[in-house]
Motif scaffolding. Structure first.
Motif, PDB file in Angstrom:
ATOM      1  N   ASN A 185       1.322  -0.809  -0.188  1.00 56.36           N
ATOM      2  CA  ASN A 185      -0.534   0.031   0.097  1.00 56.36           C
ATOM      3  C   ASN A 185       0.604   1.462   0.353  1.00 56.36           C
ATOM      4  O   ASN A 185       1.441   1.684   1.329  1.00 56.36           O
ATOM      5  N   VAL A 186       0.901   2.068  -0.699  1.00 59.68           N
ATOM      6  CA  VAL A 186       1.818   3.413  -1.599  1.00 59.68           C
ATOM      7  C   VAL A 186       1.530   4.633  -0.164  1.00 59.68           C
ATOM      8  O   VAL A 186       2.248   5.008   0.503  1.00 59.68           O
ATOM      9  N   ASP A 187       0.446   4.113   0.263  1.00 55.21           N
ATOM     10  CA  ASP A 187      -0.052   5.397   1.203  1.00 55.21           C
ATOM     11  C   ASP A 187      -0.016   5.774   2.476  1.00 55.21           C
ATOM     12  O   ASP A 187       0.705   6.102   2.805  1.00 55.21           O
ATOM     13  N   GLU A 188       0.130   3.813   3.025  1.00 54.33           N
ATOM     14  CA  GLU A 188       0.197   3.886   3.926  1.00 54.33           C
ATOM     15  C   GLU A 188       1.320   3.819   4.026  1.00 54.33           C
ATOM     16  O   GLU A 188       2.469   3.818   5.680  1.00 54.33           O
ATOM     17  N   PRO A 215       4.235  -6.217   4.683  1.00 53.08           N
ATOM     18  CA  PRO A 215       4.246  -5.346   3.324  1.00 53.08           C
ATOM     19  C   PRO A 215       5.182  -3.601   3.568  1.00 53.08           C
ATOM     20  O   PRO A 215       6.264  -3.213   3.196  1.00 53.08           O
ATOM     21  N   VAL A 216       4.531  -3.324   4.366  1.00 48.73           N
ATOM     22  CA  VAL A 216       4.521  -1.819   4.791  1.00 48.73           C
ATOM     23  C   VAL A 216       5.334  -1.651   6.247  1.00 48.73           C
ATOM     24  O   VAL A 216       6.386  -0.820   5.240  1.00 48.73           O
ATOM     25  N   ALA A 217       5.701  -2.770   6.276  1.00 51.94           N
ATOM     26  CA  ALA A 217       7.201  -2.442   7.202  1.00 51.94           C
ATOM     27  C   ALA A 217       8.080  -2.647   6.738  1.00 51.94           C
ATOM     28  O   ALA A 217       8.775  -2.337   7.010  1.00 51.94           O
ATOM     29  N   THR A 218       8.178  -3.743   5.874  1.00 51.27           N
ATOM     30  CA  THR A 218       9.510  -4.322   5.036  1.00 51.27           C
ATOM     31  C   THR A 218       9.466  -3.172   4.060  1.00 51.27           C
ATOM     32  O   THR A 218      11.359  -2.894   3.949  1.00 51.27           O
ATOM     33  N   CYS A 219       8.853  -2.046   3.311  1.00 45.59           N
ATOM     34  CA  CYS A 219       9.265  -1.232   2.234  1.00 45.59           C
ATOM     35  C   CYS A 219       9.854  -0.037   3.286  1.00 45.59           C
ATOM     36  O   CYS A 219      10.845   0.602   3.228  1.00 45.59           O
ATOM     37  N   LEU A 220       9.006   0.525   4.679  1.00 46.48           N
ATOM     38  CA  LEU A 220       9.840   1.816   5.316  1.00 46.48           C
ATOM     39  C   LEU A 220      11.366   0.555   6.292  1.00 46.48           C
ATOM     40  O   LEU A 220      12.270   2.199   6.527  1.00 46.48           O
ATOM     41  N   ALA A 221      11.322  -0.567   6.027  1.00 43.90           N
ATOM     42  CA  ALA A 221      12.956  -0.472   6.947  1.00 43.90           C
ATOM     43  C   ALA A 221      13.894  -0.840   6.078  1.00 43.90           C
ATOM     44  O   ALA A 221      14.849  -0.186   6.346  1.00 43.90           O
ATOM     45  N   LEU A 222      13.402  -0.795   4.264  1.00 34.77           N
ATOM     46  CA  LEU A 222      14.176  -0.862   3.922  1.00 34.77           C
ATOM     47  C   LEU A 222      14.769   0.727   2.989  1.00 34.77           C
ATOM     48  O   LEU A 222      16.066   0.851   2.821  1.00 34.77           O
ATOM     49  N   ALA A 223      13.747   1.362   3.098  1.00 36.74           N
ATOM     50  CA  ALA A 223      14.221   3.189   2.940  1.00 36.74           C
ATOM     51  C   ALA A 223      14.550   3.951   4.074  1.00 36.74           C
ATOM     52  O   ALA A 223      15.557   4.246   3.620  1.00 36.74           O
ATOM     53  N   ASP A 224      14.405   3.305   4.781  1.00 41.10           N
ATOM     54  CA  ASP A 224      15.586   3.919   6.136  1.00 41.10           C
ATOM     55  C   ASP A 224      16.218   3.496   6.228  1.00 41.10           C
ATOM     56  O   ASP A 224      17.446   4.161   6.181  1.00 41.10           O
ATOM     57  N   ARG A 225      16.829   2.330   5.903  1.00 40.60           N
ATOM     58  CA  ARG A 225      18.022   1.763   5.681  1.00 40.60           C
ATOM     59  C   ARG A 225      18.832   2.691   4.788  1.00 40.60           C
ATOM     60  O   ARG A 225      20.488   2.917   4.158  1.00 40.60           O
ATOM     61  N   LEU A 226      18.902   2.056   3.701  1.00 35.68           N
ATOM     62  CA  LEU A 226      19.141   3.116   1.922  1.00 35.68           C
ATOM     63  C   LEU A 226      19.434   4.291   2.391  1.00 35.68           C
ATOM     64  O   LEU A 226      20.686   4.607   1.553  1.00 35.68           O
TER      65      LEU A 226
END
Length: 692
Positions: free
Chosen positions: A381-384, A446-457
């Protein structure tokens, strides 16, 4: 050879509990190494570590090392004397160096001819004479980050030293260590024992101390704590949560462990359990209790260092100490909930993330944009994902996190739910730092995965982009851990994302000119290199990873599949021969000026049976391999290529590659390039050839 037991003990003020195990093992290893350096042998070894002592007991230490025959060679014998029969300067100089007269030298027959030399018997080292130096070296080499001095002494140690035991059999006078004369006197428990204790023999050590309320054996003391904690928990039909690091620390705090159970008011259970656990664990060193469903109970287990005649008083004291801490946590929780995470974002503009990379607010904006793009790529979910990115650092401005730093993310989760944010957003805030360590859980949504990746990158790209990559042991932004976290999420989560693409996307989120344009490749290379240690932990040979890394791939999931396929391939009987052949082909093709100008094979120029057979087999294998590679089935593709071993071996046995006729030579090189390119679709297996 006569032997005696040896005991060494360093008695101190209370040692750092978190490092106690390390120091005890290091002292043991240092003493063993010191004895070995003097060729002194020993039997069973046992180390001890308690709050006020480090010790090691060695059984059957030899009193003296064996004598050793030594042969020293000098100049050739025919140059020992001149024509007049006088000793030459070379012979005289050699004798002088050895501390003897030239007449004491001998003619020694060697593979290089007869040499002038000296044969001597060197007496073995005496343990008694070497012991002080061995102890001194072992103590000096202990891994102590910061040493201290005490009193007027110039000696340095981790804590002030009060006594030193060096007992070899019944002898104990071996000079001074850390400014204190060695002896056979030790001390028992600080409160349950008084006055010095005399050791008659090293073997008496453990029993003597236990009789005076000191369990010197670290491992045994730890086992006692675990057993006592289990008994206390069982009495409440509960389960104690025993964190290994806390267990080590508590073991380092007590000499005579006594487990006691205390409690606190149930009203505190309205506070997030993580905050209560943090307070009990970090500040009071308590073990918390949970019920069969894993729910926190209003009880704790503390390990006392005394055997009290009135345990209730000790328990009451611990309950009085923990109550204000829990009250603080409850106050912070209630106060923090009065301000939304969204409202707290403004205060993030006053918190600097990194001087050149802006504030924490700036970082949250970048992370939100990047998380949304990753969400679009993996179907989340892009918005979340965007919302989670915006709120991911808001809890840093809460009183709860300011007081309990390990509540980062956890506090955000509870406050997000209180604010009415979507469950997936709250979950993402809680799991953004997962995995926190090796073996930790991955983000589950999936949203948590996106955030975890984005923060580290974002962190990786930013810190590399301003020219501050990790160097040596210095890694203030934990980029190694961040890299491994990204790799684990992508590989174990089976996400086919390309690092180069997403590093570039992350770099575009920064203001123009902030990120050095050539740093993106450095970030990707650094992250891929983390795979090296990853596969070492899996006992995969380094050359297997090198064979895949040589292709310059940047998709971690694809690299994982290829490495495991090559690892399986190396177990096949054909692997060694095919790897050597690829190495040979690689070397041949590397010598060509225009490697890429090689073209198709002209079947009309295939003259030898072996090259015809290889060409035919390559055609057959290529058709099957193409279908397997289309499904990323690398293991089966390599297995299919294994049938090439015999035709390849026959080719190199029967065919002259560098034929004099140019057309024939180029045709054979074309054939070898097809062979090489076929394997390169999976890995550069020429890297599997290990030089010995």
């Amino acid at each position: 050879m006569a032997t005696r037991d040896l005991l060494i003990e360093i008695g101190t003020e209370e040692l750092p509990p978190k490092n106690l195990r390390t120091l005890g093992i290091a002292l043991r290893d240092g003493v063993i190494s010191g004895l070995a350096n003097h060729a002194l042998t020993h039997g069973e070894v046992k180390w001890f570590a308690a709050p006020r002592r480090l010790a090691v007991l060695l059984r059957d230490v030899t009193e003296k090392a064996e004598d050793k025959a030594v042969e020293v060679l000098g100049p050739p014998a025919d140059r020992a004397k001149d024509d007049a029969g006088n000793w030459t300067p070379a012979a005289q100089g050699f004798a002088r160096k050895q501390g003897v007269e030239p007449e004491a030298l001998q003619a020694i027959d060697t593979p290089k001819g007869i040499r002038l030399g000296l044969k001597q018997t060197v007496a073995g080292a005496s343990t008694a004479e070497c012991l002080n130096g061995i102890i001194h070296s072992a103590v000096t080499d202990l891994p102590i980050a910061k040493r201290m001095r005490w009193g007027a002494s110039r000696e340095e140690f981790v804590r002030p030293v009060h006594w030193v035991v060096a007992l070899f059999g019944s002898d104990c006078a071996f000079g001074e260590v850390l400014g204190i004369a060695t002896g056979n006197t030790t001390y028992g428990h600080r409160f349950h024992s008084s006055g010095p204790l005399t050791l008659e023999q090293p073997g008496d050590y453990e029993a003597l101390l236990e009789g005076h309320k000191v369990v010197a054996d670290f491992e045994r003391r730890q086992q006692m704590i675990q057993e006592q904690v289990a008994v206390e928990a069982s009495a409440l039909n509960a389960q104690a949560v025993v964190d290994p690091d806390l267990l080590d620390e508590v073991t380092g705090l007590v000499e005579w462990p006594v487990a006691l159970t205390g409690g606190f008011e149930e009203r505190f259970l309205e506070v997030p359990a993580e905050a209560l656990v943090s307070s009990m664990k970090e500040h009071q060193k308590y073990f918390h209790l949970v019920d069969s469903d894993g729910k926190l109970l209003p009880n704790f287990i503390t390990i006392s260092n005394i055997e009290s005649k009135d345990p209730a008083q000790v328990i009451n004291g611990n309950e009085r100490v923990i109550r204000p801490r829990l009250s603080d946590a409850a106050f912070f929780f209630q106060t923090d909930k009065q301000t939304t995470l969204e409202a707290r974002r403004e205060s993030l503009k006053n918190i600097v993330f990194q001087q050149k990379l802006g504030t924490v607010y700036d970082k949250s904006e970048r992370v939100a944009a990047l998380a949304a793009k990753i969400a679009g790529a993996i179907g989340a979910n892009v918005d979340e994902a965007s919302r989670a990115g915006q709120l991911c650092k808001s809890d840093l401005a809460t009183d709860m996190v300011l007081e309990f730093s390990d509540m980062q993310g956890v506090a955000g989760y509870h406050y997000a739910l209180n604010d009415g944010e979507p469950a997936a957003v709250a979950q993402a805030l809680q799991q953004q730092y997962w995995p926190r360590f090796a073996g930790d859980n991955l983000p589950s949504g999936p949203v948590a995965t996106c955030l975890a990746l984005a923060d580290r990158l974002d962190t990786l790209v930013g810190i590399f982009g301003i020219g501050q990559p990790p160097s040596g042991s210095r890694d203030p932004f934990a980029l190694r851990r961040a890299s491994l976290g990204v790799l684990r999420i992508l590989v174990e989560g089976e996400l086919p994302l390309d690092l180069a693409q997403w590093v570039h996307t992350a770099a575009q989120g920064f203001e123009p000119g902030v990120i050095a344009p050539d740093s993106e490749g450095d970030v990707v290379a650094y992250m891929i290199e983390r795979f090296r240690a990853w596969y070492e932990d899996e006992n995969i040979a380094p050359e297997v990873f090198r064979s895949v890394a040589a292709l310059g791939l940047t998709q971690p999931l694809d690299i994982q599949h290829r490495v495991h396929a090559v690892a399986r391939f190396t177990q096949m009987s054909e692997a060694s021969s095919l790897a050597a052949a690829n190495k040979r082909v690689s070397n041949i093709l590397a010598k060509l000026e225009n490697n890429h100008s090689l073209g198709e094979v002209n079947t009309g120029l295939l003259a030898e049976g072996a090259e015809k057979a290889l060409h035919s087999e390559l055609q057959n294998v290529s058709q099957g391999v193409e279908a397997l590679l289309a499904d990323d089935n690398y293991a089966e593709a390599l297995a299919a290529m294994a049938v090439l071993q015999q035709p390849v071996d026959a080719f190199f046995d029967d065919v002259m590659v560098n034929a004099e006729e140019e057309a024939l030579r180029h045709n054979r090189l074309n054939l070898l390039k097809i062979l090489r390119d076929l394997f390169l679709q999976v890995a550069d297996i020429s890297q599997l050839v290990v030089s010995r």
